[in-house]
Design an enzyme around this catalytic site. Structure first.
Site, PDB file in Angstrom:
ATOM      1  N   CYS A 114      -2.967  -3.144   6.066  1.00  0.00           N
ATOM      2  CA  CYS A 114      -1.837  -3.157   5.128  1.00  0.00           C
ATOM      3  C   CYS A 114      -1.481  -1.762   4.608  1.00  0.00           C
ATOM      4  CB  CYS A 114      -2.134  -4.065   3.940  1.00  0.00           C
ATOM      5  SG  CYS A 114      -2.426  -5.756   4.421  1.00  0.00           S
ATOM      6  N   HIS A 259       1.824  -2.458  -2.916  1.00  0.00           N
ATOM      7  CA  HIS A 259       1.720  -3.336  -1.743  1.00  0.00           C
ATOM      8  C   HIS A 259       2.073  -4.769  -2.145  1.00  0.00           C
ATOM      9  CE1 HIS A 259       0.347  -5.365   1.744  1.00  0.00           C
ATOM     10  NE2 HIS A 259      -0.798  -5.778   1.242  1.00  0.00           N
ATOM     11  N   ASN A 289       3.107 -11.442   2.411  1.00  0.00           N
ATOM     12  CA  ASN A 289       2.431 -10.171   2.697  1.00  0.00           C
ATOM     13  C   ASN A 289       2.683  -9.807   4.170  1.00  0.00           C
ATOM     14  OD1 ASN A 289       0.607  -8.143   3.276  1.00  0.00           O
ATOM     15  ND2 ASN A 289      -1.125  -9.125   2.263  1.00  0.00           N
TER      16      ASN A 289
END
Ligand code: ACO
Length: 332
Positions: A114, A259, A289
């Site tokens: 990520c 994030h 996500n």
């Protein structure tokens, strides 16, 4: 050495197909109330057949090139941050180079889960420091759905697919005035915690043989509670660090883009940073996500929606498998 590094263009691309909480209720034992209260996510985008890491990267790259007023031929380097390239060989970056009608560029994938976009952005800054004339395409793309077990309710509700792109160059005489400027990037990792978030199957440590079965380890496996704790601590701490390193306080930040993992993590990071909620950009509600793509999609969308205005100081924070984490400051 300080080398100015500009973001000449931004773009993103999301698959059309939506997977809503109502859809998930029909697939696993879950419900909208649980998903919304634990994650804030209402729907995600899922790649259709034929949509891949390279095809989404290609569209995001074209959007960023258009935003930059540049042609693909001007690019000198191609970076793709991803854990879900179309193939192991060739790399997504080489396939993207071909899709853009180019040959002879330096092209490579970057693996930092990520945190991939910030790792690729820092790599682009290093390239530009060595080669001030370089024009670097940085894409961050994940087809997370290709590694999700859609019978695992603890995981499948969290993730979606998407791509984002930035064109990074030096501050050369031909660069237009007023481009966003990358002021700093900080990166960190801790491999001793890698086991808390994994996709092992198909790697050389857990190889699959012809005729063998694909195990559950082919998909994302995670200790959600532990990931949550580390994500909040690490992201808040590295965001504070980049501000302190640059002699700035949180009051100087106009827009904070953490994030987009889930709203509870975003809220917890925001409150540790004492960042007013109205400065925090979120789109996790719509996309879930999207791993490496999360922060660059959010940056591109926040700019397109005028959430980011000219002159704004934008703080980016990220956290992902590895563990990896990072922060960046961009002056628009
Ligand atoms: N629907 C309904 N119930 C569920 C679901 C679901 N989709 N998923 C799990 N449950 C149940 C569990 O089975 C458990 O039931 P039990 O008590 O009967 O055993 C109960 O809900 C609680 O489960 P927990 O896993 O303890 O739930 P928690 O409150 O910790 O929330 C979550 C889980 C949302 C995953 C949370 O831990 C989290 O946000 N973690 C961060 C993970 C993350 O975002 N990772 C992304 C990758 S890294 C990054 O990008 C930062």
């Amino acid at each position: 050495m300080t080398t100015s590094c500009l973001i000449r263009g931004l773009g993103h691309c999301l698959p059309e197909t939506r997977l809503t909480n109502a859809d998930l209720e029909r697939m696993v034992d879950t419900n909208d109330e649980w998903i919304t209260s634990r994650t804030g996510i209402k729907e995600r985008r899922i790649a259709a057949k034929g949509e891949t890491c390279v095809s989404l990267s290609h569209q995001a790259a074209l959007n960023a090139l258009k935003d930059a007023g540049m042609k693909p031929e001007e690019l000198t380097h191609i970076l793709v941050a991803t854990f879900s390239a179309d193939a192991i060989i060739p790399s997504a970056a080489c396939m993207l180079e071909d899709r853009l009608g180019l040959t002879g560029r330096a092209a490579m994938d970057i693996s930092a889960a990520c945190s991939g976009f910030l790792y690729a952005l820092e790599t682009a800054r290093a390239i530009v420091a060595l080669h001030p004339e370089a024009k670097v395409l940085v894409t961050a793309t994940d087809i997370v759905s290709s590694r999700i077990d859609y019978t695992d309710r603890g995981i499948c509700v969290l993730f979606g697919d998407g791509a984002g792109a930035a064109i990074v160059t030096g501050d050369t005489p031909d660069a237009p005035r007023g481009c966003p400027r990358v002021l700093d990037v900080l990166l960190a990792s801790d491999g001793s915690l890698g086991g808390l978030l994994t996709i092992k199957g198909g790697g050389s440590g857990t190889p699959y043989k012809p005729g063998g079965t694909v195990g559950r380890d082919f998909c994302v496996e995670m200790n959600g509670r532990e990931v949550f704790k580390y994500a909040v601590r690490a992201m808040a701490s590295i965001c504070k660090e980049v501000l302190a390193k640059n002699g700035l306080t949180k009051e100087a930040v106009d827009v904070f883009i953490p994030h987009q993992a889930n709203l509870r993590i975003i809220d917890a990071v925001g409150s540790r940073m004492e960042m007013p909620a109205e400065k925090v950009f979120t789109n996790v509600q719509k996309y879930g996500n999207t791993s490496a793509a999360s922060v660059i999609i959010a940056l591109s969308e926040a700019r397109a929606e005028a959430f980011i205005k000219d002159g704004d100081l934008v703080l980016l924070g990220t956290f992902g498998g590895g563990f990896t984490w990072g922060s960046a400051l961009v002056r628009f």
